[in-house]
Scaffold this motif. Structure first.
Motif, mmCIF file in Angstrom:
data_model
loop_
_atom_site.group_PDB
_atom_site.id
_atom_site.type_symbol
_atom_site.label_atom_id
_atom_site.label_comp_id
_atom_site.label_asym_id
_atom_site.label_seq_id
_atom_site.Cartn_x
_atom_site.Cartn_y
_atom_site.Cartn_z
ATOM 1 N N THR A 1 25.699 50.735 53.308
ATOM 2 C CA THR A 1 26.013 49.717 52.324
ATOM 3 C C THR A 1 25.884 48.351 52.991
ATOM 4 O OG1 THR A 1 27.521 51.211 51.192
ATOM 5 C CG2 THR A 1 27.733 48.876 50.678
ATOM 6 N N ILE A 2 25.087 47.491 52.363
ATOM 7 C CA ILE A 2 24.806 46.164 52.900
ATOM 8 C C ILE A 2 25.323 45.137 51.916
ATOM 9 C CG2 ILE A 2 22.950 44.575 53.552
ATOM 10 C CD1 ILE A 2 21.267 47.160 54.079
ATOM 11 N N THR A 3 26.027 44.143 52.426
ATOM 12 C CA THR A 3 26.532 43.071 51.586
ATOM 13 C C THR A 3 25.784 41.791 51.917
ATOM 14 O OG1 THR A 3 28.721 44.081 51.579
ATOM 15 C CG2 THR A 3 28.586 41.780 50.890
ATOM 16 N N ILE A 4 25.214 41.198 50.886
ATOM 17 C CA ILE A 4 24.604 39.877 51.013
ATOM 18 C C ILE A 4 25.618 38.907 50.425
ATOM 19 C CG2 ILE A 4 22.714 38.365 50.312
ATOM 20 C CD1 ILE A 4 20.960 40.885 50.155
ATOM 21 N N PRO A 5 26.176 38.008 51.255
ATOM 22 C CA PRO A 5 27.234 37.123 50.765
ATOM 23 C C PRO A 5 26.700 35.998 49.881
ATOM 24 C CG PRO A 5 26.732 36.601 53.030
ATOM 25 C CD PRO A 5 25.906 37.808 52.673
ATOM 26 N N ARG A 6 27.557 35.501 49.028
ATOM 27 C CA ARG A 6 27.232 34.334 48.207
ATOM 28 C C ARG A 6 27.542 33.105 49.064
ATOM 29 N NH1 ARG A 6 26.154 34.064 43.202
ATOM 30 N NH2 ARG A 6 27.031 36.103 42.746
ATOM 31 N N LEU A 7 26.546 32.280 49.292
ATOM 32 C CA LEU A 7 26.710 31.081 50.105
ATOM 33 C C LEU A 7 26.704 29.857 49.200
ATOM 34 C CD1 LEU A 7 24.115 31.966 52.900
ATOM 35 C CD2 LEU A 7 26.572 32.360 52.932
ATOM 36 N N SER A 8 27.593 28.922 49.473
ATOM 37 C CA SER A 8 27.593 27.691 48.674
ATOM 38 C C SER A 8 26.837 26.633 49.470
ATOM 39 C CB SER A 8 29.020 27.247 48.341
ATOM 40 O OG SER A 8 29.744 27.033 49.526
ATOM 41 N N VAL A 9 25.534 26.602 49.247
ATOM 42 C CA VAL A 9 24.654 25.636 49.896
ATOM 43 C C VAL A 9 23.845 24.936 48.810
ATOM 44 C CG1 VAL A 9 24.500 26.897 52.084
ATOM 45 C CG2 VAL A 9 22.891 27.413 50.266
ATOM 46 N N ALA A 10 23.294 23.784 49.134
ATOM 47 C CA ALA A 10 22.554 23.010 48.141
ATOM 48 C C ALA A 10 21.293 23.726 47.673
ATOM 49 C CB ALA A 10 22.200 21.644 48.720
ATOM 50 N N GLU A 11 20.554 24.323 48.594
ATOM 51 C CA GLU A 11 19.304 24.997 48.240
ATOM 52 C C GLU A 11 19.382 26.439 48.723
ATOM 53 O OE1 GLU A 11 14.527 24.567 49.090
ATOM 54 O OE2 GLU A 11 15.866 22.946 49.646
ATOM 55 N N TYR A 12 19.634 27.362 47.793
ATOM 56 C CA TYR A 12 19.787 28.768 48.158
ATOM 57 C C TYR A 12 18.506 29.547 47.854
ATOM 58 C CZ TYR A 12 21.408 33.528 48.554
ATOM 59 O OH TYR A 12 21.546 34.837 48.931
ATOM 60 N N HIS A 13 18.059 30.317 48.833
ATOM 61 C CA HIS A 13 16.938 31.237 48.652
ATOM 62 C C HIS A 13 17.433 32.628 49.030
ATOM 63 C CE1 HIS A 13 13.911 28.061 48.248
ATOM 64 N NE2 HIS A 13 14.642 27.403 49.128
ATOM 65 N N LYS A 14 17.007 33.628 48.287
ATOM 66 C CA LYS A 14 17.383 35.001 48.618
ATOM 67 C C LYS A 14 16.782 35.359 49.976
ATOM 68 C CE LYS A 14 17.218 36.366 43.782
ATOM 69 N NZ LYS A 14 16.452 37.160 42.814
ATOM 70 N N PRO A 15 17.549 36.055 50.818
ATOM 71 C CA PRO A 15 17.042 36.359 52.162
ATOM 72 C C PRO A 15 16.041 37.506 52.174
ATOM 73 C CG PRO A 15 19.202 37.316 51.873
ATOM 74 C CD PRO A 15 18.911 36.521 50.626
ATOM 75 N N TYR A 16 15.150 37.470 53.142
ATOM 76 C CA TYR A 16 14.329 38.625 53.490
ATOM 77 C C TYR A 16 15.240 39.500 54.338
ATOM 78 C CZ TYR A 16 9.735 36.719 52.143
ATOM 79 O OH TYR A 16 8.647 36.254 51.454
ATOM 80 N N VAL A 17 15.215 40.807 54.129
ATOM 81 C CA VAL A 17 16.099 41.725 54.863
ATOM 82 C C VAL A 17 15.294 42.924 55.332
ATOM 83 C CG1 VAL A 17 18.130 43.226 54.672
ATOM 84 C CG2 VAL A 17 18.122 41.031 53.502
ATOM 85 N N ALA A 18 15.534 43.347 56.570
ATOM 86 C CA ALA A 18 14.943 44.574 57.110
ATOM 87 C C ALA A 18 16.075 45.462 57.599
ATOM 88 C CB ALA A 18 13.985 44.269 58.259
ATOM 89 N N VAL A 19 15.970 46.758 57.314
ATOM 90 C CA VAL A 19 16.967 47.747 57.733
ATOM 91 C C VAL A 19 16.220 48.847 58.457
ATOM 92 C CG1 VAL A 19 18.783 49.327 56.945
ATOM 93 C CG2 VAL A 19 18.281 47.241 55.626
ATOM 94 N N TRP A 20 16.645 49.167 59.698
ATOM 95 C CA TRP A 20 15.963 50.215 60.445
ATOM 96 C C TRP A 20 16.908 50.925 61.406
ATOM 97 C CZ3 TRP A 20 15.859 45.153 61.873
ATOM 98 C CH2 TRP A 20 15.992 44.834 63.215
ATOM 99 N N LEU A 21 16.503 52.143 61.770
ATOM 100 C CA LEU A 21 17.246 52.967 62.729
ATOM 101 C C LEU A 21 16.487 52.997 64.050
ATOM 102 C CD1 LEU A 21 18.115 56.174 60.663
ATOM 103 C CD2 LEU A 21 19.662 54.349 61.342
ATOM 104 N N GLU A 22 17.241 52.985 65.150
ATOM 105 C CA GLU A 22 16.654 53.138 66.479
ATOM 106 C C GLU A 22 17.438 54.202 67.238
ATOM 107 O OE1 GLU A 22 15.437 49.720 68.970
ATOM 108 O OE2 GLU A 22 16.421 48.578 67.369
#
Length: 169
Positions: free
Chosen positions: A36-57
């Motif tokens: 389960t991954i949480t992307i937080p809500r940020l209060s910034v002037a210019e918000y862009h959705k993040p690029y995210v990578a999830v991997w196992l090593e």
């Protein structure tokens, strides 16, 4: 999930509409466990959705296995969305540069703030693994969170990522 009706030989059968596992928010029991991954809500002037990578090593070394990459799938032209995947630096160096995008079952669109659950593959060989989640955001920051892949393992990012929880086999 909303019910979807199918007519079969004159009779009606109702089945739940299936959502891709990467889009569902409640924890889903999967043979290999879930992340389960949480992307937080940020209060910034210019918000862009993040690029995210999830991997196992594997802990002792070995080839990484990409579970999910969320990026701008629709961006085309001179600067396609794939151009910025290299901003996910750790993932890019270990697995990203050798992958062809979009990758079936791995690629997906960027996500808005919220909680997202990804099923772990059932065919992961027994052993010790580190789960890595990396996020990079335009006009924002970059963050990598690593957590041992174990039942109940938790970690949290400081800016771009929130809580990361593993419920492994």
């Amino acid at each position: 999930m909303r019910p979807t009706s199918f007519l079969l030989l004159g009779g009606a059968i109702t089945a739940p509409a299936l959502l891709p596992a990467a889009l569902s928010s409640p924890a889903i029991a999967a043979p290999g466990g879930t992340v389960t991954i949480t992307i937080p809500r940020l209060s910034v002037a210019e918000y862009h959705k993040p690029y995210v990578a999830v991997w196992l090593e594997p802990v002792g070394g070995g080839a990484p296995r990409t579970l999910a990459v969320w990026y701008d799938l629709k961006k085309r032209g001179n600067d396609p969305g794939t151009k910025w995947l290299a901003d996910l630096r750790a993932w890019w160096r270990k697995a990203g540069r050798s992958m062809a995008m979009p990758a079936d079952g791995v690629s997906g669109a960027t996500r808005a703030p919220g909680q997202y659950t990804i099923p772990l593959p059932a065919d992961v060989k027994p052993g010790q693994y580190t789960l890595n989640v990396e996020a990079a955001r335009e006009t924002g920051g970059r963050e990598l969170v690593s957590v041992p892949l174990a039942a109940g393992a938790r970690a949290s990012g400081k800016t771009e990522l929130g809580a990361i929880t593993s419920s492994a086999r």
